[in-house]
Write an enzyme that holds these catalytic residues in place. Structure first.
Site, PDB file in Angstrom:
ATOM      1  N   GLU A  49       0.870  -1.176   0.000  1.00 46.53           N
ATOM      2  CA  GLU A  49       0.000   0.000   0.000  1.00 46.53           C
ATOM      3  C   GLU A  49       0.903   1.221   0.000  1.00 46.53           C
ATOM      4  O   GLU A  49       1.478   1.582   1.031  1.00 46.53           O
ATOM      5  CB  GLU A  49      -0.934  -0.017   1.220  1.00 46.53           C
ATOM      6  CG  GLU A  49      -1.836  -1.237   1.285  1.00 46.53           C
ATOM      7  CD  GLU A  49      -2.760  -1.376   0.096  1.00 46.53           C
ATOM      8  OE1 GLU A  49      -2.920  -0.387  -0.659  1.00 46.53           O
ATOM      9  OE2 GLU A  49      -3.328  -2.467  -0.094  1.00 46.53           O
TER      10      GLU A  49
ATOM     11  N   CYS B  96      -2.081   9.173   2.919  1.00 46.78           N
ATOM     12  CA  CYS B  96      -1.686   8.723   1.574  1.00 46.78           C
ATOM     13  C   CYS B  96      -2.810   8.918   0.562  1.00 46.78           C
ATOM     14  O   CYS B  96      -2.548   9.053  -0.633  1.00 46.78           O
ATOM     15  CB  CYS B  96      -1.240   7.268   1.604  1.00 46.78           C
ATOM     16  SG  CYS B  96      -2.500   6.113   2.192  1.00 46.78           S
TER      17      CYS B  96
END
Length: 491
Positions: free
Chosen positions: A237, A271
């Site tokens: 990720e 993010c």
């Protein structure tokens, strides 16, 4: 077993690829892995009742230590609002655990699969989800509870054990978890590692059964290379420059309110935050005026207790340099709070808009990871599609439009890890939607059923009937019988 605090792997400042291996640290990590493997030998596939007990214990840990978790994370940041920690970490973790508990029986049930009855009469097929074994999790500093315990819900639900390496920048929370979580879950099932620096490269070299890494693309490449030596499957990720794209059909004020809420949340250290915003060229000035109203109404001053600090001195200085670079190259930089735009003592940086940033400046080339929002004007939507597709695939895309055709065009022509339509970030909060990147923004998924399946071996099992047509009719010596059988099967 006492809490595990691993010393630095080297005396020098560690990086993803340059930390010198420490024999003691490597041996300690190997011992932790072996300890969990040995514990699993007697119960390789925990029953559903045991998995539920473990998930319920994890939930109790979070609720019992709610206040201490908020305090620890704030101490690691310098300052973070308790409300933001509960909103972005504790509530999602509890929701993820509850979602796993409520669906676990169905997810874990063997799946019936088609069998060709002409070739295999009386046989049947099943896909049986089984635990992989010991799963490693490398956790970043920005959401250290969310990004350790939310995947852990799926890991435990799938029947695995876990080694969780916390960030060296989350020492307060890591110490709390490593000391208190064993009161709820045995370390043979979940071991939290308090990393004092540089342990990550050694951790990624362990022969784990699966490895989940959340962090930067550069470090993700190093993690994947290390895991490849053991053929350890990875879920990555990573970051991504996620654009918000505002169409002319969408109310500008609503778009500004939603985009700026997400950009200011955790001071942009997310993010999946809005990295930059695309607006119709004629709307840029109005967006700026609205931002000057919206942000001070939410954070009256830089010292607002609701506004989060930049996590480290290094990141604080990096963001200041990024703003100076853009300004020096002709961009217009607009601070959105009254008074000083930054405070080094508290590491707080006011939300900023940046207009007319050159395409090749640092701000437009790298993930910002802070409260800075470049605003780009466009005339035709095709300009946006071309610009976004010229870079690495983003972790998320945020189209704002009431024109369904326009939204579908963006979904079809801009690939990203996930999408929130007419808002930003909130697709990540949906427990029944998979979360993951694509290309440079990551690989693999977790959350919900996809998380359970990521940390499971979906094991195909063929059950032969008492009488086997293949054994009876299709074995040598070949002759007319098999010729007729093959001709029939090939029709």
């Amino acid at each position: 077993m006492p809490s595990i605090v691993l010393p630095p792997a080297s005396a020098a400042a560690p990086t993803a690829t340059s930390a010198l291996p420490s024999r003691d640290t490597a041996e300690a990590l190997t011992a932790l892995l072996e300890r969990q493997r040995q514990a699993r030998a007697g119960q390789p596939i925990p029953g559903l009742a045991e998995r539920r007990l473990r998930l319920q214990a994890l939930r109790r840990f979070v609720t019992v230590h709610d206040a201490a978790i908020c305090t620890a994370i704030s101490a690691d940041y310098g300052h973070r609002s308790t409300h933001e920690t509960r909103l972005t970490e504790i509530v999602p973790v509890l929701g993820g655990i509850d979602h796993t508990l409520s669906h676990l029986r169905r997810w874990a049930a063997p799946q019936r699969r088609y069998v060709d009855w002409l070739t295999f009469p009386g046989a049947h097929n099943r896909v049986i989800p089984q635990p992989l074994g010991v799963v490693g999790v490398i956790v970043p500093w920005n959401f250290p509870l969310n990004l350790s315990l939310l995947p852990l819900a799926a890991i435990l639900g799938a029947g695995n054990s876990a080694l969780i390496k916390m960030s060296e920048h989350s020492r307060h929370l890591a110490q709390l978890m490593s000391q208190r979580l064993p009161d709820f879950l045995p370390t043979e099932v979940v071991q939290v590692i308090d990393d004092s620096g540089g342990v990550g490269p050694l951790f990624s070299q362990l022969p784990l059964d699966h490895l989940l890494f959340t962090g930067s693309a550069a470090t993700g490449r190093a993690v994947m290379a290390s895991a490849a030596a053991n053929l350890c499957p990875v879920t990555l990720e990573l970051g991504g420059r996620s654009p918000a794209i505002v169409g002319r059909s969408f109310p500008l004020r609503t778009a500004a309110e939603r985009i700026l809420y997400v950009k200011c949340l955790n001071a942009g250290q997310i993010c999946t935050t809005v990295d930059h915003a695309w607006l119709p060229r004629e709307s840029v000035g109005s967006f700026v005026d609205m931002a000057r109203q919206i942000v001070p109404a939410r954070y009256p001053q830089l010292s607002s207790p609701d506004y989060t600090s930049i996590h480290s001195d290094a990141d604080f200085q990096r963001l200041l340099r990024t703003l100076e670079d853009a300004k020096a190259r002709g961009a217009t930089v607009i601070a959105l709070l009254p008074g000083p735009a930054s405070d080094a003592a508290t590491r707080k940086l006011a939300p900023h808009l940046v207009l007319d940033a050159p395409a090749d400046c640092t701000l437009m080339q790298r993930e910002i990871f802070g409260p800075i929002l470049p605003v780009c004007g466009y005339q035709q939507l095709s300009e946006v599609v071309q610009a976004v597709n010229a870079g690495p695939r983003p972790l998320a895309t945020y189209p704002f439009s009431h024109d369904r055709t326009e939204v579908q065009h963006l979904l079809d022509h801009v690939m990203s890890g996930g999408v929130s339509v007419n808002d930003a970030l909130f697709h990540v909060a949906q427990h029944d939607l998979p979360f993951g990147g694509v290309g440079a923004s990551g690989m693999g998924h977790y959350h919900g059923r996809e998380g359970f399946e990521t940390f499971s071996k979906l094991r195909p099992v063929f059950y032969q009937a008492r009488w086997s047509a293949a054994a009876a009719l299709l074995t040598p010596p070949y002759g007319q019988l098999i010729d007729r059988a093959l001709k029939f099967l090939m029709r």
